[in-house]
Design a protein around this motif. Structure first.
Motif, PDB file in Angstrom:
ATOM      1  N   CYS A   1      65.348  17.368  57.819  1.00  0.00           N
ATOM      2  CA  CYS A   1      67.158  16.931  58.777  1.00  0.00           C
ATOM      3  C   CYS A   1      65.556  16.848  60.009  1.00  0.00           C
ATOM      4  O   CYS A   1      64.873  17.818  60.086  1.00  0.00           O
ATOM      5  CB  CYS A   1      68.076  17.041  58.693  1.00  0.00           C
ATOM      6  SG  CYS A   1      68.496  18.599  59.295  1.00  0.00           S
TER       7      CYS A   1
ATOM      8  N   ILE B   1      73.162  20.840  55.000  1.00  0.00           N
ATOM      9  CA  ILE B   1      72.081  20.261  56.132  1.00  0.00           C
ATOM     10  C   ILE B   1      71.146  19.467  54.276  1.00  0.00           C
ATOM     11  O   ILE B   1      70.921  20.309  54.652  1.00  0.00           O
ATOM     12  CB  ILE B   1      71.432  21.490  56.494  1.00  0.00           C
ATOM     13  CG1 ILE B   1      72.795  22.426  56.905  1.00  0.00           C
ATOM     14  CG2 ILE B   1      70.572  21.052  57.345  1.00  0.00           C
ATOM     15  CD1 ILE B   1      71.813  23.384  58.087  1.00  0.00           C
TER      16      ILE B   1
ATOM     17  N   HIS C   1      67.321  17.183  63.167  1.00  0.00           N
ATOM     18  CA  HIS C   1      67.974  18.455  63.763  1.00  0.00           C
ATOM     19  C   HIS C   1      68.568  18.924  63.009  1.00  0.00           C
ATOM     20  O   HIS C   1      69.579  19.740  63.491  1.00  0.00           O
ATOM     21  CB  HIS C   1      68.829  17.221  64.880  1.00  0.00           C
ATOM     22  CG  HIS C   1      68.214  15.955  65.345  1.00  0.00           C
ATOM     23  ND1 HIS C   1      68.168  14.964  64.529  1.00  0.00           N
ATOM     24  CD2 HIS C   1      67.701  15.978  66.516  1.00  0.00           C
ATOM     25  CE1 HIS C   1      67.510  14.318  64.862  1.00  0.00           C
ATOM     26  NE2 HIS C   1      67.546  14.554  66.727  1.00  0.00           N
ATOM     27  N   ARG C   2      67.676  20.213  62.365  1.00  0.00           N
ATOM     28  CA  ARG C   2      67.542  21.007  61.810  1.00  0.00           C
ATOM     29  C   ARG C   2      68.928  22.810  62.914  1.00  0.00           C
ATOM     30  O   ARG C   2      69.571  22.495  62.248  1.00  0.00           O
ATOM     31  CB  ARG C   2      66.528  21.606  60.967  1.00  0.00           C
ATOM     32  CG  ARG C   2      66.863  23.406  60.127  1.00  0.00           C
ATOM     33  CD  ARG C   2      66.070  23.629  58.894  1.00  0.00           C
ATOM     34  NE  ARG C   2      66.776  24.994  58.282  1.00  0.00           N
ATOM     35  CZ  ARG C   2      67.524  24.503  57.433  1.00  0.00           C
ATOM     36  NH1 ARG C   2      67.991  23.728  56.650  1.00  0.00           N
ATOM     37  NH2 ARG C   2      68.215  25.550  56.377  1.00  0.00           N
TER      38      ARG C   2
ATOM     39  N   VAL D   1      72.625  15.311  66.650  1.00  0.00           N
ATOM     40  CA  VAL D   1      72.382  15.886  65.810  1.00  0.00           C
ATOM     41  C   VAL D   1      73.636  14.742  65.047  1.00  0.00           C
ATOM     42  O   VAL D   1      74.288  14.402  65.478  1.00  0.00           O
ATOM     43  CB  VAL D   1      73.203  17.306  65.188  1.00  0.00           C
ATOM     44  CG1 VAL D   1      74.767  17.289  65.686  1.00  0.00           C
ATOM     45  CG2 VAL D   1      73.089  17.521  63.505  1.00  0.00           C
TER      46      VAL D   1
ATOM     47  N   ALA E   1      71.869  21.458  63.201  1.00  0.00           N
ATOM     48  CA  ALA E   1      72.779  21.387  61.789  1.00  0.00           C
ATOM     49  C   ALA E   1      72.714  23.574  62.103  1.00  0.00           C
ATOM     50  O   ALA E   1      74.138  22.548  61.323  1.00  0.00           O
ATOM     51  CB  ALA E   1      71.965  20.469  61.017  1.00  0.00           C
TER      52      ALA E   1
ATOM     53  N   ASP F   1      68.977   8.801  57.200  1.00  0.00           N
ATOM     54  CA  ASP F   1      68.661  10.139  58.846  1.00  0.00           C
ATOM     55  C   ASP F   1      69.904  10.826  58.874  1.00  0.00           C
ATOM     56  O   ASP F   1      69.776  11.295  59.753  1.00  0.00           O
ATOM     57  CB  ASP F   1      68.399   8.597  59.706  1.00  0.00           C
ATOM     58  CG  ASP F   1      67.466   7.458  59.466  1.00  0.00           C
ATOM     59  OD1 ASP F   1      66.298   8.107  58.172  1.00  0.00           O
ATOM     60  OD2 ASP F   1      66.819   6.419  59.691  1.00  0.00           O
ATOM     61  N   CYS F   2      70.852  11.503  58.455  1.00  0.00           N
ATOM     62  CA  CYS F   2      71.933  12.480  58.477  1.00  0.00           C
ATOM     63  C   CYS F   2      71.492  13.561  57.948  1.00  0.00           C
ATOM     64  O   CYS F   2      70.794  14.063  57.201  1.00  0.00           O
ATOM     65  CB  CYS F   2      73.112  11.658  57.230  1.00  0.00           C
ATOM     66  SG  CYS F   2      72.492  12.562  56.242  1.00  0.00           S
ATOM     67  N   ASP F   3      71.830  14.281  59.321  1.00  0.00           N
ATOM     68  CA  ASP F   3      71.598  16.144  59.542  1.00  0.00           C
ATOM     69  C   ASP F   3      72.141  16.964  58.066  1.00  0.00           C
ATOM     70  O   ASP F   3      71.963  17.681  57.807  1.00  0.00           O
ATOM     71  CB  ASP F   3      71.410  16.373  60.864  1.00  0.00           C
ATOM     72  CG  ASP F   3      70.087  15.198  61.807  1.00  0.00           C
ATOM     73  OD1 ASP F   3      70.741  14.738  62.674  1.00  0.00           O
ATOM     74  OD2 ASP F   3      69.053  15.704  61.362  1.00  0.00           O
TER      75      ASP F   3
END
Length: 305
Positions: free
Chosen positions: A258, A254, A260-261, A36, A264, A82-84
């Protein structure tokens, strides 16, 4: 009642090492280890330290980018990060970027005090940060500041530590709070600006160190930063303004679409978990957002802010 095992306990040396890591401008771990990707306001690094020791994480590193909240929010809005998940920053600031975030209702949402809940789920509050005044206990022996009107007292001209409200969300909140408490923005702003004599600091953290070092006599910051300074031995004292103050929660959100939900969401659940909410005052000098937070230490003694 027997207490559950505290699986979030973290050795001080680990926390200190993580703190130093966060003070390095941008720190990104290998993408191949990504679980994440968190954009993080650097003052909440203690939360991440606890997460690494919790049942919600599997021990794998995750990429981090740590800067002040305004910079991170602008980067998310621009796209391509690209952050979650965004961690930290006042919920008022996060709300201003609500189009960038995807709603989520935590399994612990019912524990949140109603006044702090998000109406649309675009953010999750996790701690409360009252705005406070501070003063140097070495340099101020009489005429201690007592409220917002003290910031207009000519006795403090050029001796007030105040962060740039264009950059610091908590400083912007404190400025709005002062104007509301004293009732006349058009008249007060020039008077307050004159009392500052052009001295504007980069962040609320700088307010505490500036007063502690005697460069200014009084200052405006948030409660957790002031309490952390006192715990470190700084010669400062806290004043809760007589006119009243504001208490804006810090939040997490969130990011839309994203990668990797699920992870997150697990992180947000961790933020509101009983263990993390119990540790907020003990570890980070912060107030819980939950109605049923257990604010006692493992030995049963009360945690006081």
């Amino acid at each position: 009642m027997k207490k559950s095992k505290n699986y979030l306990a973290l050795p001080a040396i680990v926390l200190a090492a993580l703190y130093l890591t966060f003070l390095i401008d941008l720190h990104t771990l290998e993408t191949s280890l990504q679980r994440v990707f968190i954009f993080c306001y650097f003052v909440v690094m203690g939360v991440l330290a606890c997460f690494l020791k919790s049942k919600y994480a599997e021990g794998k590193p995750f990429p981090l980018q740590s800067r002040i909240a305004a910079v991170l929010l602008d980067a998310i809005a621009a796209g391509g990060t690209d952050c979650d998940l965004m961690l930290g920053g006042g919920v008022d600031s996060i709300s201003a970027y609500s189009d960038c975030f995807s709603p989520y209702t935590s399994v612990y949402n019912d524990r949140i005090l109603p006044e702090y809940r998000s109406a649309d789920g675009s953010y999750t509050p996790f701690s409360v940060l009252p705005v406070v005044l501070i003063y140097s206990t070495k340099l101020v022996r009489r005429n201690m500041p007592s409220g917002w009107d003290s910031l207009l007292d000519e006795a403090w001209r050029g001796r007030i530590a105040f962060a740039d409200p264009n950059v610091s969300g908590s400083s912007y909140t404190s400025l709005c709070t002062m104007l509301q408490a004293l009732g006349s923005g058009d008249e007060l702003l020039p008077e307050f600006r004159q009392n500052l004599e052009g001295k504007i600091l980069p962040s609320s953290e700088d307010v505490v160190s500036t007063v502690a070092e005697g460069k200014c006599y009084i200052g405006v910051t948030v409660e957790d930063i002031a309490l952390s300074g006192i715990a470190e031995g700084y010669n400062i004292a806290i004043v809760y303004p007589k006119e009243g103050t504001s208490a804006i929660p810090d939040g997490a959100a969130i990011v839309n679409n994203c990668a990797h939900r699920e992870n997150a969401e697990a992180f947000i659940d961790f933020l509101l978990s009983p263990d993390m909410q119990r540790l907020l005052p003990e570890l980070m000098h912060r107030r819980s957002v939950c109605t049923d937070a257990d604010i006692t230490k493992d030995d049963g003694s009360a945690i006081t802010l």
